[in-house]
Design an enzyme around this catalytic site. Structure first.
Site, PDB file in Angstrom:
ATOM      1  N   TYR A 158       1.347   3.854   9.855  1.00  0.00           N
ATOM      2  CA  TYR A 158       1.397   5.233   9.376  1.00  0.00           C
ATOM      3  C   TYR A 158       0.769   6.066  10.480  1.00  0.00           C
ATOM      4  O   TYR A 158      -0.423   5.892  10.779  1.00  0.00           O
ATOM      5  CB  TYR A 158       0.590   5.402   8.080  1.00  0.00           C
ATOM      6  CG  TYR A 158       1.180   4.688   6.874  1.00  0.00           C
ATOM      7  CD1 TYR A 158       1.003   3.314   6.680  1.00  0.00           C
ATOM      8  CD2 TYR A 158       1.892   5.396   5.903  1.00  0.00           C
ATOM      9  CE1 TYR A 158       1.525   2.671   5.566  1.00  0.00           C
ATOM     10  CE2 TYR A 158       2.413   4.758   4.783  1.00  0.00           C
ATOM     11  CZ  TYR A 158       2.224   3.390   4.624  1.00  0.00           C
ATOM     12  OH  TYR A 158       2.748   2.755   3.524  1.00  0.00           O
TER      13      TYR A 158
ATOM     14  N   PRO B 204       6.081   9.331  -0.880  1.00  0.00           N
ATOM     15  CA  PRO B 204       6.166   7.919  -0.470  1.00  0.00           C
ATOM     16  C   PRO B 204       4.997   7.419   0.379  1.00  0.00           C
ATOM     17  O   PRO B 204       4.855   6.210   0.567  1.00  0.00           O
ATOM     18  CB  PRO B 204       7.472   7.857   0.328  1.00  0.00           C
ATOM     19  CG  PRO B 204       7.754   9.260   0.742  1.00  0.00           C
ATOM     20  CD  PRO B 204       7.145  10.148  -0.297  1.00  0.00           C
TER      21      PRO B 204
HETATM   22  C1  PHB Z   1       9.696   1.814   3.486  1.00  0.00           C
HETATM   23  O1  PHB Z   1       9.698   0.697   4.020  1.00  0.00           O
HETATM   24  O2  PHB Z   1      10.743   2.402   3.237  1.00  0.00           O
HETATM   25  C2  PHB Z   1       8.384   2.428   3.154  1.00  0.00           C
HETATM   26  C3  PHB Z   1       7.225   1.698   3.340  1.00  0.00           C
HETATM   27  C4  PHB Z   1       6.004   2.263   3.055  1.00  0.00           C
HETATM   28  C5  PHB Z   1       5.947   3.553   2.565  1.00  0.00           C
HETATM   29  C6  PHB Z   1       7.103   4.265   2.355  1.00  0.00           C
HETATM   30  C7  PHB Z   1       8.334   3.709   2.649  1.00  0.00           C
HETATM   31  O3  PHB Z   1       4.732   4.109   2.298  1.00  0.00           O
END
Ligand code: PHB
Ligand code: APR
Length: 401
Positions: free
Chosen positions: A201, A293
């Site tokens: 991230y 997300p």
């Molecule tokens: C994803 O792999 O699409 C994904 C993974 C972690 C997240 C959001 C999306 O926090």
């Protein structure tokens, strides 16, 4: 038609609930608006908490996940070129997360449902829920041009954010909480090896990016983009070029690019509907709550709702104990709000906000410095890493009283 539990929506929530109820000998029928291929075509996240992994085992659909999924013992967060690894295993009492795509879970659940001979009525139009406050609720819909009526004892509203179930609860009996974020996520899926073993991230001055994966040959990347951006404006080349600028330099250097196999822009929203139960109707998953997300909580919160509901219904059908019904909403909402708060916090910490002056008068740059400092503190203190790790792997499920 008649069944014990009518399930509205055949996404991951509806399918998992159906399978777990079936294992307990509770009969159910799923009513789904679109067809199976359409459901499988939706690309969603792929980080599973241990609670969900356990549920998939309980439902008898864990075999492929155990073979093809990857256990991640850590997760990285970066600030520009500085990388910080959070050791999930160390800070979350030996827990980790499973990397396995939601699409694959859906596929496994669909196959199990078919093998068990359970009914899913696809391409049902004009679904309506009736008499949910009585002991004989029913669902009506049109399929193949014909009107149908499905009688049942309970209805599980697993029909996502845009479904009909939530709206069946009268306005004066529900309260909705919402925060819409001033940016979206542009996602790209490609058959290229992931740039890092674990997820990254990345917070940068240019905006947020996420490096995720589906397998050792398939990657999923995201970029924070203004809501005004159009998909057509983002060629694959433009995406890769921007991603390289946002990933830490040493990671960007090894990034393998390739043609996209899917690309989409999703808005970010925090949303909760209270309560999650009304008479004999239960709201499950995205029908009741949405998280941004960042933090990968969407599917995992849906799973904890399912875990609670299937225990409630098992108690009702096997022990005749209807008092369990009232426990559903408070148990779910405690966990949902924790996931909402964590996702909101992660989103605030990791993104660039361009909203001018905050409500309390703090200007944007000052606000951003406060958030940068907070994130840096969390990532460099043991206590901070423990706080993130515990919530990233997911809080334990609450049992019924
Ligand atoms: C994803 O792999 O699409 C994904 C993974 C972690 C997240 C959001 C999306 O926090
Ligand atoms: N009648 C029948 N089915 C409907 C209706 C309706 N009126 N409206 C929507 N549906 C179906 C949708 O077509 C979809 O297949 O309900 C399903 C809901 O599925 P999801 O939106 O995937 O929601 P859910 O099953 O709760 O999945 C959990 O959490 O954050 C997310 O990514 C995560 O999608 C995952 C979700």
């Amino acid at each position: 038609m008649k069944t014990q539990v009518a399930i509205i929506g055949g996404g991951p929530s509806g399918l998992l609930l159906g399978q777990l109820l079936h294992k307990q000998g509770i009969d159910n029928i799923i009513v789904e608006r679109v067809n199976g291929d359409y459901v499988l075509g939706r690309i969603r996240a792929g980080i599973l908490e241990q609670g969900l992994v356990g549920l998939l085992h309980e439902a008898g659909v864990a075999e492929r996940m155990m073979q093809e999924g990857h256990v991640h013992d850590g997760v990285e967060l970066s600030i520009n070129d500085e990388r910080f690894r959070i050791d999930l295993k160390k800070y979350a009492d030996g827990s980790s997360v499973m990397c396995y795509g939601q699409t694959e879970i859906t596929r496994d659940l669909m196959a199990a449902r078919e093998a068990a001979g359970l009914a899913t009525l696809y391409e049902a139009e004009n679904t309506e829920l009736h008499d949910v406050k009585t002991d004989s609720p029913y669902v009506t819909f049109i399929k193949d041009g014909e009107p149908h009526r499905l009688e049942c004892q309970f209805i599980a509203g697993c029909d996502g954010f845009h479904g009909v179930s939530r709206k069946t609860i009268p306005d004066d009996s529900r309260k909705e909480f919402e925060r819409v974020y001033p940016f979206g996520w542009l996602g790209l899926l490609s058959d290229t090896p992931p740039c890092n073993e674990e997820l990254i991230y990345a917070k940068t001055d240019r905006g947020f990016a996420l490096a995720s994966q589906r397998s050792s040959t398939r990657s999923r990347y995201y970029l924070q983009v203004p809501l005004t951006d159009k998909l057509e404006e983002w060629s694959d080349d433009a995406f890769w070029a921007e991603l390289k600028k946002r990933l830490p330099a040493d990671v960007a250097e090894g990034l393998v690019t390739g043609p996209s196999i899917e690309k989409s822009i999703a808005p970010l929203r925090s949303f909760v509907c209270e309560p999650m139960q009304y008479g004999n109707l239960f709201l499950v998953g995205d029908a009741a709550h949405i998280v941004p997300p960042t933090g990968a909580k969407g599917l995992n919160l849906a799973a904890s709702d399912v875990a609670t509901l299937y225990k409630v219904l098992t108690r009702v059908f096997k022990e005749g104990d209807r008092s369990a019904i009232a426990q559903y909403s408070p148990i779910c909402l405690r966990r949902v709000w924790n996931g909402e708060r964590f996702s909101w916090w992660m989103t605030n910490m990791m993104h660039n906000f361009d909203e001018g002056v905050a409500k309390d008068g703090t200007d944007r740059d000052t606000q951003q410095r406060f958030m940068d400092s907070e994130l840096h503190y969390y990532l460099t203190s043991e206590a901070g890493q423990r706080v993130i790790a515990e919530q990233y792997v997911g809080l334990p499920y609450e049992e019924l009283a």
